[in-house]
Design a protein around this motif. Sequence first.
Motif, PDB file in Angstrom:
ATOM      1  N   SER A 187      54.756  21.174  47.790  1.00 13.85           N
ATOM      2  CA  SER A 187      55.283  21.011  46.437  1.00 13.85           C
ATOM      3  C   SER A 187      55.344  19.536  46.032  1.00 13.85           C
ATOM      4  O   SER A 187      54.942  19.152  44.926  1.00 13.85           O
ATOM      5  CB  SER A 187      56.675  21.655  46.391  1.00 13.85           C
ATOM      6  OG  SER A 187      57.476  21.101  45.390  1.00 13.85           O
ATOM      7  N   GLU A 318      62.850  22.163  40.217  1.00 16.41           N
ATOM      8  CA  GLU A 318      62.418  23.287  41.050  1.00 16.41           C
ATOM      9  C   GLU A 318      63.297  23.418  42.298  1.00 16.41           C
ATOM     10  O   GLU A 318      63.789  24.497  42.623  1.00 16.41           O
ATOM     11  CB  GLU A 318      60.951  23.071  41.475  1.00 16.41           C
ATOM     12  CG  GLU A 318      60.433  24.142  42.435  1.00 16.41           C
ATOM     13  CD  GLU A 318      59.086  23.788  43.085  1.00 16.41           C
ATOM     14  OE1 GLU A 318      58.377  22.877  42.579  1.00 16.41           O
ATOM     15  OE2 GLU A 318      58.751  24.431  44.105  1.00 16.41           O
ATOM     16  N   TRP A 319      63.521  22.296  42.993  1.00 21.53           N
ATOM     17  CA  TRP A 319      64.220  22.376  44.280  1.00 21.53           C
ATOM     18  C   TRP A 319      65.716  22.534  44.130  1.00 21.53           C
ATOM     19  O   TRP A 319      66.359  23.214  44.938  1.00 21.53           O
ATOM     20  CB  TRP A 319      63.816  21.203  45.180  1.00 21.53           C
ATOM     21  CG  TRP A 319      62.421  21.459  45.663  1.00 21.53           C
ATOM     22  CD1 TRP A 319      61.257  21.001  45.089  1.00 21.53           C
ATOM     23  CD2 TRP A 319      62.029  22.334  46.731  1.00 21.53           C
ATOM     24  NE1 TRP A 319      60.173  21.528  45.756  1.00 21.53           N
ATOM     25  CE2 TRP A 319      60.621  22.342  46.770  1.00 21.53           C
ATOM     26  CE3 TRP A 319      62.730  23.097  47.663  1.00 21.53           C
ATOM     27  CZ2 TRP A 319      59.897  23.101  47.699  1.00 21.53           C
ATOM     28  CZ3 TRP A 319      62.014  23.844  48.597  1.00 21.53           C
ATOM     29  CH2 TRP A 319      60.602  23.838  48.607  1.00 21.53           C
ATOM     30  N   LYS A 322      66.083  26.109  43.748  1.00 19.67           N
ATOM     31  CA  LYS A 322      65.902  26.865  44.990  1.00 19.67           C
ATOM     32  C   LYS A 322      67.117  26.755  45.915  1.00 19.67           C
ATOM     33  O   LYS A 322      67.533  27.736  46.522  1.00 19.67           O
ATOM     34  CB  LYS A 322      64.665  26.365  45.754  1.00 19.67           C
ATOM     35  CG  LYS A 322      63.379  26.860  45.130  1.00 19.67           C
ATOM     36  CD  LYS A 322      62.187  26.588  46.019  1.00 19.67           C
ATOM     37  CE  LYS A 322      60.960  27.262  45.434  1.00 19.67           C
ATOM     38  NZ  LYS A 322      59.740  26.496  45.633  1.00 19.67           N
TER      39      LYS A 322
END
Length: 339
Positions: A187, A318-319, A322
Amino acid sequence: MTTLTRRRALHLAVAGAVAGPAVLRITRAHAAEFSLKAANNTPISHPLTVYMTKAADAIREETGGKVDIKLFPNNQLGGDTDMLSQLRSGALEFFTLSPLILATLVPAASISGVGFAWSSYDKLWPAMDGDFGAHVRAQIEKSGLYAFDRIWENGFRQTTSSTRPILKPEDFKGFKIRVPPSPMWTSMFKAFDAAPMTINFAEVYSALQTKIAEGQENPLTLIDTAKLYEVQKYLSKTNHMWDGFWLLSNGKIWRGLPQDVKTVVAKHFNAQAVAQRADMAQRSGTTEQDLRARGLTIQDVDTKAFQAKLQSAGFYKEWKGKFGDDAWALLEKHTGPIA
Ligand code: X2X
């Protein structure tokens, strides 16, 4: 006990000298009550291997030979992916692994590797040894593995190349870079617009030598001890993330060991992890000189520009999504606001 140990050492030395290593191994296995294996992916001269060996020696010594941990360094038992399978099946008792690779099994584990999160070791070690590390270890335990309290040092990762120096984020465009097997690494380098390819460390030297990959990223000590300078020309101090090694055991095997054995094993592994960190910190300046002397062109870069690229590519969004808000808040409690 001292006499016994000495007599045993003498016996081993004689067996080794006269009959060679095969007999030595049989003799030792016979003498030990617990013959266990530990494995890693670093060269014999890397401090991870050196200090794991010291821990195994101290454990053997303190238990009078009852607990014999044999070390298989340098991917002797296969690449990280293989060794993780062996650990899970119980074929291997101890194994050190990057939190980010472990994330293929325990997704929460890669949070310590978020890009540009850590500005200093003064923030990092207390976090890893405190509530932040405990949060990760609790997730690891849920997966059936056991993680020792003290994480070992790999270091801040730098980028190397055989084709062109990576000086600005744009230089990453289309760059064929080897990354370890882990969603976060892929990523991150996609966010840099590079062309990441997943390869276990065991195959990195040959992937670079044959130019399957143009570059890779690793801390200076590993670039040095694995002789990657032989197959790379440029090193950019991108400092893009910190990485360590959790020492893991198979949960069932670990829980099955007698308490006194577990206490001695944990004491020495944890103590040598802390000693290994100190050794790594001491050698950083000389390693850079050594790499220059071996022909690598080493350049500083504007790391802020690289972090801005991750930000604009949506890496942090994104992270954070997550890992979840709670884990992210725990991370930023130690690092300060990341992005
Ligand atoms: O695979 C790598 O690059 C290494 C050795 O740094 C790790 O274990 C993540």
